[in-house]
Design an enzyme around this catalytic site. Structure first.
Site, PDB file in Angstrom:
ATOM      1  CG  HIS A 138      -1.965  -1.017   1.227  1.00 45.33           C
ATOM      2  ND1 HIS A 138      -3.024  -0.992   2.098  1.00 45.33           N
ATOM      3  CD2 HIS A 138      -2.148  -2.112   0.443  1.00 45.33           C
ATOM      4  CE1 HIS A 138      -3.822  -2.013   1.856  1.00 45.33           C
ATOM      5  NE2 HIS A 138      -3.300  -2.717   0.866  1.00 45.33           N
ATOM      6  CD  GLU A 187      -1.716   4.156   3.525  1.00 48.51           C
ATOM      7  OE1 GLU A 187      -2.855   4.423   3.936  1.00 48.51           O
ATOM      8  OE2 GLU A 187      -1.515   3.346   2.596  1.00 48.51           O
ATOM      9  CB  CYS A 223      -6.364  -0.470   5.390  1.00 51.78           C
ATOM     10  SG  CYS A 223      -4.670  -1.097   5.252  1.00 51.78           S
ATOM     11  CB  CYS A 283      -1.763   1.496   6.241  1.00 51.71           C
ATOM     12  SG  CYS A 283      -1.420   0.695   4.654  1.00 51.71           S
TER      13      CYS A 283
END
Length: 148
Positions: free
Chosen positions: A52, A54, A82, A85
């Site tokens: 992701h 991040e 999420c 993260c």
């Protein structure tokens, strides 16, 4: 530079996701008012579910600073983090998170749950809805395009 400038940079990262058919999410990490790392979703490109925006930005910042501890850093991301993260943000000790669009299905900073409010060893400040319209629009356009 202010939070809007940093969010615009995160949006530029998100736009690069079109090249790899990844969900367009971008992230920027700032320390002492300067961008030190960026990231964007690379999950589809690399076939690695944890890539992701991040996580990519945190990994890049760790390498640049030579440390797993990102105290004194701020994360700007186009979509609410999420749970995975949010956990990485907590474990990295990032001081502040600023996100654009709320994630009503997977958001772990206010929408579905708020991991930052739980009694973990680190609790970052969090601000959502910064440039929300722009951040939501890029996601909406992406999902419309893949439904065609």
């Amino acid at each position: 530079m202010d939070r809007y400038d940093f969010m615009r940079l995160a949006l530029e990262e998100a736009k690069k996701c079109v090249e790899t058919n990844d969900v367009p999410v971008g992230a920027v990490i700032v320390k002492d008012g300067k961008v030190i790392a960026t990231g964007r979703n690379l999950k589809e490109r690399d076939n690695i579910g944890v890539l992701h925006a991040e996580i990519v930005a945190i990994t890049n910042a760790n390498k640049i600073l030579g440390s797993a501890n990102l105290s004194g850093c701020e994360l700007y991301v186009t979509l609410e983090p999420c749970p995975m993260c949010a956990g990485a943000i907590i474990n990295s000790k990032i001081d502040k998170v600023v996100f654009g669009a709320f994630d009503l299905k997977n958001g772990a900073c206010s929408s579905v749950t708020n991991l930052f409010s739980l009694p973990f060893t680190h609790r970052p400040q969090c601000f959502g809805g910064i440039m929300e319209d722009e951040c939501s629009k890029i996601l909406t356009e992406f999902f419309k395009s893949i439904r065609k």
